[in-house]
Design an enzyme around this catalytic site. Structure first.
Site, PDB file in Angstrom:
ATOM      1  N   ASP A   1      60.065  -0.898 -52.277  1.00 45.67           N
ATOM      2  CA  ASP A   1      60.255  -0.835 -50.826  1.00 45.67           C
ATOM      3  C   ASP A   1      61.740  -1.120 -50.576  1.00 45.67           C
ATOM      4  O   ASP A   1      62.279  -2.109 -51.089  1.00 45.67           O
ATOM      5  CB  ASP A   1      59.361  -1.911 -50.190  1.00 45.67           C
ATOM      6  CG  ASP A   1      58.858  -1.573 -48.796  1.00 45.67           C
ATOM      7  OD1 ASP A   1      58.593  -0.388 -48.525  1.00 45.67           O
ATOM      8  OD2 ASP A   1      58.732  -2.514 -47.983  1.00 45.67           O
TER       9      ASP A   1
ATOM     10  N   HIS B   1      64.435  -0.957 -47.559  1.00 46.49           N
ATOM     11  CA  HIS B   1      64.727  -0.717 -46.146  1.00 46.49           C
ATOM     12  C   HIS B   1      66.183  -0.992 -45.794  1.00 46.49           C
ATOM     13  O   HIS B   1      66.760  -1.982 -46.255  1.00 46.49           O
ATOM     14  CB  HIS B   1      63.847  -1.609 -45.269  1.00 46.49           C
ATOM     15  CG  HIS B   1      62.377  -1.383 -45.429  1.00 46.49           C
ATOM     16  ND1 HIS B   1      61.798  -0.130 -45.423  1.00 46.49           N
ATOM     17  CD2 HIS B   1      61.346  -2.265 -45.586  1.00 46.49           C
ATOM     18  CE1 HIS B   1      60.482  -0.256 -45.565  1.00 46.49           C
ATOM     19  NE2 HIS B   1      60.189  -1.540 -45.672  1.00 46.49           N
TER      20      HIS B   1
ATOM     21  N   LYS C   1      61.391   3.815 -51.487  1.00 45.16           N
ATOM     22  CA  LYS C   1      60.738   4.378 -50.287  1.00 45.16           C
ATOM     23  C   LYS C   1      61.027   3.494 -49.093  1.00 45.16           C
ATOM     24  O   LYS C   1      61.347   2.316 -49.240  1.00 45.16           O
ATOM     25  CB  LYS C   1      59.236   4.517 -50.512  1.00 45.16           C
ATOM     26  CG  LYS C   1      58.543   3.199 -50.774  1.00 45.16           C
ATOM     27  CD  LYS C   1      57.058   3.390 -50.986  1.00 45.16           C
ATOM     28  CE  LYS C   1      56.359   2.075 -51.222  1.00 45.16           C
ATOM     29  NZ  LYS C   1      56.451   1.133 -50.089  1.00 45.16           N
TER      30      LYS C   1
ATOM     31  N   HIS D   1      65.552  -1.553 -39.619  1.00 48.72           N
ATOM     32  CA  HIS D   1      64.465  -0.612 -39.915  1.00 48.72           C
ATOM     33  C   HIS D   1      63.397  -0.638 -38.817  1.00 48.72           C
ATOM     34  O   HIS D   1      63.109  -1.696 -38.237  1.00 48.72           O
ATOM     35  CB  HIS D   1      63.837  -0.962 -41.273  1.00 48.72           C
ATOM     36  CG  HIS D   1      62.899   0.076 -41.778  1.00 48.72           C
ATOM     37  ND1 HIS D   1      61.542  -0.127 -41.864  1.00 48.72           N
ATOM     38  CD2 HIS D   1      63.122   1.345 -42.204  1.00 48.72           C
ATOM     39  CE1 HIS D   1      60.978   0.972 -42.344  1.00 48.72           C
ATOM     40  NE2 HIS D   1      61.903   1.872 -42.555  1.00 48.72           N
TER      41      HIS D   1
ATOM     42  N   CYS E   1      50.470  -0.729 -49.118  1.00 50.27           N
ATOM     43  CA  CYS E   1      51.093   0.317 -49.922  1.00 50.27           C
ATOM     44  C   CYS E   1      50.221   0.799 -51.077  1.00 50.27           C
ATOM     45  O   CYS E   1      50.262   1.989 -51.417  1.00 50.27           O
ATOM     46  CB  CYS E   1      52.470  -0.141 -50.391  1.00 50.27           C
ATOM     47  SG  CYS E   1      53.635  -0.213 -48.988  1.00 50.27           S
TER      48      CYS E   1
ATOM     49  N   ASP F   1      55.580  -1.836 -55.517  1.00 48.76           N
ATOM     50  CA  ASP F   1      56.319  -2.857 -54.745  1.00 48.76           C
ATOM     51  C   ASP F   1      56.157  -4.297 -55.250  1.00 48.76           C
ATOM     52  O   ASP F   1      55.913  -5.217 -54.453  1.00 48.76           O
ATOM     53  CB  ASP F   1      55.904  -2.790 -53.262  1.00 48.76           C
ATOM     54  CG  ASP F   1      56.217  -1.446 -52.615  1.00 48.76           C
ATOM     55  OD1 ASP F   1      56.792  -0.567 -53.270  1.00 48.76           O
ATOM     56  OD2 ASP F   1      55.868  -1.278 -51.422  1.00 48.76           O
TER      57      ASP F   1
ATOM     58  N   HIS G   1      62.247  -7.408 -44.346  1.00 49.14           N
ATOM     59  CA  HIS G   1      61.900  -7.567 -45.760  1.00 49.14           C
ATOM     60  C   HIS G   1      62.495  -6.420 -46.570  1.00 49.14           C
ATOM     61  O   HIS G   1      62.777  -5.340 -46.031  1.00 49.14           O
ATOM     62  CB  HIS G   1      60.375  -7.605 -45.940  1.00 49.14           C
ATOM     63  CG  HIS G   1      59.706  -6.307 -45.594  1.00 49.14           C
ATOM     64  ND1 HIS G   1      59.433  -5.936 -44.287  1.00 49.14           N
ATOM     65  CD2 HIS G   1      59.305  -5.258 -46.363  1.00 49.14           C
ATOM     66  CE1 HIS G   1      58.884  -4.732 -44.273  1.00 49.14           C
ATOM     67  NE2 HIS G   1      58.797  -4.286 -45.526  1.00 49.14           N
TER      68      HIS G   1
HETATM   69  C1  VGL Z   1      54.308  -3.158 -47.700  1.00 45.45           C
HETATM   70  C2  VGL Z   1      54.206  -3.858 -45.516  1.00 45.45           C
HETATM   71  C3  VGL Z   1      55.492  -3.426 -45.313  1.00 45.45           C
HETATM   72  C4  VGL Z   1      53.629  -3.028 -49.015  1.00 45.45           C
HETATM   73  C5  VGL Z   1      55.593  -2.710 -47.500  1.00 45.45           C
HETATM   74  O1  VGL Z   1      54.319  -2.889 -50.051  1.00 45.45           O
HETATM   75  O2  VGL Z   1      52.373  -3.078 -49.038  1.00 45.45           O
HETATM   76  N1  VGL Z   1      53.620  -3.716 -46.697  1.00 45.45           N
HETATM   77  N2  VGL Z   1      56.178  -2.860 -46.302  1.00 45.45           N
HETATM   78 ZN    ZN Z   2      58.232  -2.382 -46.026  1.00 49.51          ZN
END
Ligand code: VGL
Ligand code: ZN
Length: 212
Positions: free
Chosen positions: A53, A55, A113, A59, A158, A15, A88
């Protein structure tokens, strides 16, 4: 200590997206500072996998989806507790794009994801319902990739859950700690260190992999 990279190793870059970097919707302090190091690490690996990431609007992990809640609070959803975040990494937005300086032209897979509206996914392996696989384990097994070096964002979400999820599925996972940064909610870094230690997941330094 130096770790020799094997043909069955892969670098998993979690990410490294604009929204997790300073100025982004869910900015991780110094998130952008790891990009040059990740680029250098990637050059050492024949096999690099990026996660993204990704979304939809509305979400389940967005505080805006749950009236009366605020980002960083925790709520109960059908699969258990879920931390709420600012909106986000909306699909196709600039925030969801990789950091512009990320330079890994030989990356072999971009695994998206968190694309199901009703399920968040911290782990690159298993969504937050602890049931729905992302398909990454099957991909790695079919390709004979056995050991994973994890870097990227965020260390305490993550990266943590991907390392633990990968370990549970039989992959040897190591976290390249200086090539990560944390969201750092209260206690989240300490919790992550303890959770990784409990699973015997090593935290290594990029210097262990970079010989020159
Ligand atoms: C993440 C919070 C929400 C991450 C992703 O990549 O760590 N954290 N979505
Ligand atoms: Zn996220």
């Amino acid at each position: 200590m130096t770790i020799d990279i094997r043909p069955t190793d892969a670098l998993l870059v979690i990410d490294l997206q604009n929204d997790f970097c300073p100025g982004g919707a869910l900015a991780v302090s110094e998130g952008d500072q790891i990009v040059p190091l990740v680029n250098r690490l990637a050059q050492q690996f024949a096999h690099v996998i990026l996660t993204q990431d990704w979304h939809p609007t509305g979400h389940i992990s967005f505080a805006s989806t749950h009236p009366g809640t605020k980002p960083f609070a925790s709520i109960e959803v059908p699969y258990g507790p879920q931390t709420l975040w600012p909106d986000h990494c909306i699909q196709h937005s600039n925030g969801a794009a990789f950091h512009p300086a990320l330079d890994v032209p030989h990356a072999e897979l971009i695994l998206r994801k968190g694309f199901r509206r009703e399920i968040d996914s911290y782990s690159a392996f298993l969504e937050n319902d602890h049931f729905t696989p992302t398909g990454l384990a099957g991909y790695l097994r079919e390709r004979g990739l056995k050991r994973l070096f994890l870097c990227g964002l965020a260390y305490d979400y993550c990266v943590r859950h991907s390392a633990i999820g990968g370990t549970a599925l039989g992959f040897e996972c190591l976290v390249v700690e200086d090539a990560t940064r944390a969201v750092a909610l209260p206690g989240s870094i300490e919790d992550t260190n303890a959770a990784l230690a409990e699973k015997n997941i090593r935290r290594i330094s990029s210097a262990d992999l970079l010989t020159s």
